[in-house]
Design an enzyme around this catalytic site. Structure first.
Site, mmCIF file in Angstrom:
data_model
loop_
_atom_site.group_PDB
_atom_site.id
_atom_site.type_symbol
_atom_site.label_atom_id
_atom_site.label_comp_id
_atom_site.label_asym_id
_atom_site.label_seq_id
_atom_site.Cartn_x
_atom_site.Cartn_y
_atom_site.Cartn_z
ATOM 1 N N ASP A 1 0.634 -1.193 0.089
ATOM 2 C CA ASP A 1 -0.022 0.085 -0.100
ATOM 3 C C ASP A 1 0.800 1.317 -0.070
ATOM 4 O OD1 ASP A 1 -2.601 1.190 0.543
ATOM 5 O OD2 ASP A 1 -1.725 2.033 2.142
ATOM 6 N N GLU B 1 1.361 -0.358 -5.131
ATOM 7 C CA GLU B 1 0.407 0.492 -5.394
ATOM 8 C C GLU B 1 1.171 1.822 -5.337
ATOM 9 O OE1 GLU B 1 -3.489 2.518 -3.517
ATOM 10 O OE2 GLU B 1 -1.846 2.168 -2.149
#
Length: 538
Positions: free
Chosen positions: A201, A270
């Site tokens: 993330d 990401e």
């Protein structure tokens, strides 16, 4: 294809555990719920699952604020449940990837509780602390993605701490080698358990500019959101200094060196930066991340020119790495609403799945896409997302894509015996798994058929990509692998279109993919509304 790493060309099914299946009647999904649905997941024909955070957390950002990286939050179960989930998935040939949120923790993490006490404790330098300006204002102009300044005053230390997201998500100081080591030790914990990979993330947010330089202003005409609302003040700056720093690259190489000690394990980053495509290319060069994905196809722009430009732009920059594409996830409006409007035909969802799964790269498919779920309209009084509550009504947040999976047409969609944490819309219950199971022409049936067929087409899984010059609204390209060329064409409109294909040689139509098919006569192709066409080039 068996000689290739499993993740190349893989279809990865994203599970948002809060909204997948509740087994204990508290209105929130859990790990046993995922275990109960493993046969369903296997029936979809996907290669892996990515499970959004299930770690111990106060849930200010629904698990993306981690209080303990090595434990399961009681809301979702326990470590034994995760072990059972991992074993059950592996028994069915499904790989398991988990989220790792490395750049920040929760304020409830023991590291932060210690760090905030004073300036001399052993973890005093584990977070990004800075003195106030002479007038008491924050040290620079950095903004939080969730609205407002990115600094929060801490009276215990008489300093500000950095939070790129919520104020309850303090940023770790990755310039400190001890932070890097502790982070890698947490990653190793899950590798030792046997996970097959990580979705990382906000991986480009690990490092900040040591000099804390101000971000420059962005002109109004350049404020194009990538996963955030363009009227969010965050869009008013070029984010040159609060993320995507050069020091991140050596850390990614250390992370990769660790993961490489576990054969078959993979990393998917990401990435959201000022030039996400360039950052994806940089982050996947050499021995860094295996794959990267960004928000470039998670926008409102649904034209053949935009999709082609995005993919070609990445292809030109990413000469070593491997892309991963997504058109829906837990952070953006569901794709059939975003690209299809208020009442898209059911077969549009099938076409969109086929489109993203035909691009060069791996694919993340979000739970519910296989059912053709539209964005839910969540009333203000039912909102849970702090992002949506802050920016209501111009931006309603992320709750509309996070509502529970509808398993049946009954109360609460068969998700829970209690009131769910978010309501299940009537429209979703009408598309429930149980109702689609018996329909040979359902969106679910089409999804399964296409996934099974795609596995037989090596060109679609591993091939190079070359786009063809076709007018809007037709997106056409050729995938080529080991001498076999497959032509792919999609009609991105709700009206029939005809186009002359700019090709040499003949066409051998490929069937069995379960989609609404076009018809070719020579080089002339007729595509129905949201239709598709696959053919081998001769």
């Amino acid at each position: 294809m068996s000689q290739q790493p499993w993740w190349r060309g893989a279809v990865i099914y994203q599970i948002y555990p809060r909204s997948f299946q509740d087994t204990n009647g508290d209105g929130v999904g859990d790990l046993p719920g995922i275990i109960d649905k493993l046969d369903y997941i296997a029936s979809l024909g996907v290669d892996a699952i990515w499970i959004s955070p299930f770690f111990k957390s106060p849930m200010a950002d629904f698990g993306y604020d981690i209080a303990d990286y090595r434990d399961v939050d009681p809301l979702f179960g326990n470590l034994a449940d995760f072990d059972r989930l991992l074993a059950g998935a592996h028994q069915r040939g499904i790989k398991v990837m988990i989220d790792q949120v490395l750049s920040h923790t929760s304020v409830e993490h023991d590291w932060f509780k210690e760090s905030r006490e004073d300036k001399t404790n052993p973890k005093a330098d584990w977070y990004v602390w800075a003195d106030a300006n002479e007038d008491g204002t924050p040290p620079n102009n950095w903004l939080s993605l969730f609205g407002g300044v990115a600094w929060r005053w801490e009276p215990r230390r008489c300093q500000y701490y950095l939070h790129n997201f919520l104020s309850s998500q303090p940023d770790l100081n990755f310039h400190n080698p001890e932070v890097q080591k502790a982070t890698l030790d947490n990653v190793k914990f899950w590798l030792d358990k046997g996970v097959d990979g990580f979705r990382l993330d906000a991986i480009n947010f690990c490092f900040h500019d040591k000099q804390l330089r101000d971000n420059p202003a962005k002109p109004k005409d350049k404020r194009v959101g990538r996963g955030f609302s363009p009227d969010n003040p965050y869009a008013f700056q070029y984010h040159w200094y609060n993320n995507t720093q050069p020091e991140n690259l050596p850390f990614l190489e250390e992370l990769r060196a660790l993961v490489d000690q576990y054969p078959g394990a993979t990393t998917l980053g990401e990435i959201s930066s000022e030039d996400s495509l360039a950052t994806m290319a940089e982050y996947t060069e050499g021995r860094r991340l295996h794959m990267g994905y960004s928000f470039e196809l998670l926008t409102d722009d649904f034209t053949a020119a935009y999709i082609r430009g995005t993919v070609e732009g990445l292809e030109a920059k990413m000469t070593q790495g491997w892309p991963c594409w997504a058109i829906s996830n837990h952070d953006v409006q569901r794709v059939v609403t975003r690209w299809g409007g208020a009442a898209p035909p059911a077969h549009m969802a099938s076409m969109l799945t086929a489109l993203v799964c035909s691009l060069r790269g791996s694919v993340c498919v979000y739970q519910g896409e296989e059912l053709g779920l539209a964005e839910a309209d969540v009333a203000f009084e039912d909102l849970q997302d702090p992002y949506g509550i802050t920016f209501w009504p111009q931006f309603k947040g992320r709750d509309g894509c996070r509502t529970p999976m509808p398993w049946t047409g009954g109360e609460h969609g068969g998700f829970s015996t209690a009131k769910p944490w978010l309501p299940v819309p009537d429209d979703h219950r009408s598309k429930a798994v149980a109702l689609q199971e018996g329909q040979h022409d359902s969106t679910l049936a089409s999804f399964r058929t296409f996934m099974a067929w795609r596995k037989t087409q090596a060109a679609l899984v591993l091939g190079e990509i070359r786009f063809l010059d076709c007018p809007e609204p037709v997106l056409a390209f050729v995938r080529e692998h080991e001498g076999k060329q497959v032509l792919v064409a999609f009609n991105l409109s709700d009206a029939q279109v005809e186009v002359t294909l700019p090709i040499e040689g003949g066409l051998k139509p490929l069937s069995g993919h379960g989609l609404l098919e076009g018809l070719a006569e020579g080089k002339a192709l007729r595509l129905p509304s949201y239709g598709s066409f696959f053919a081998e080039l001769g």
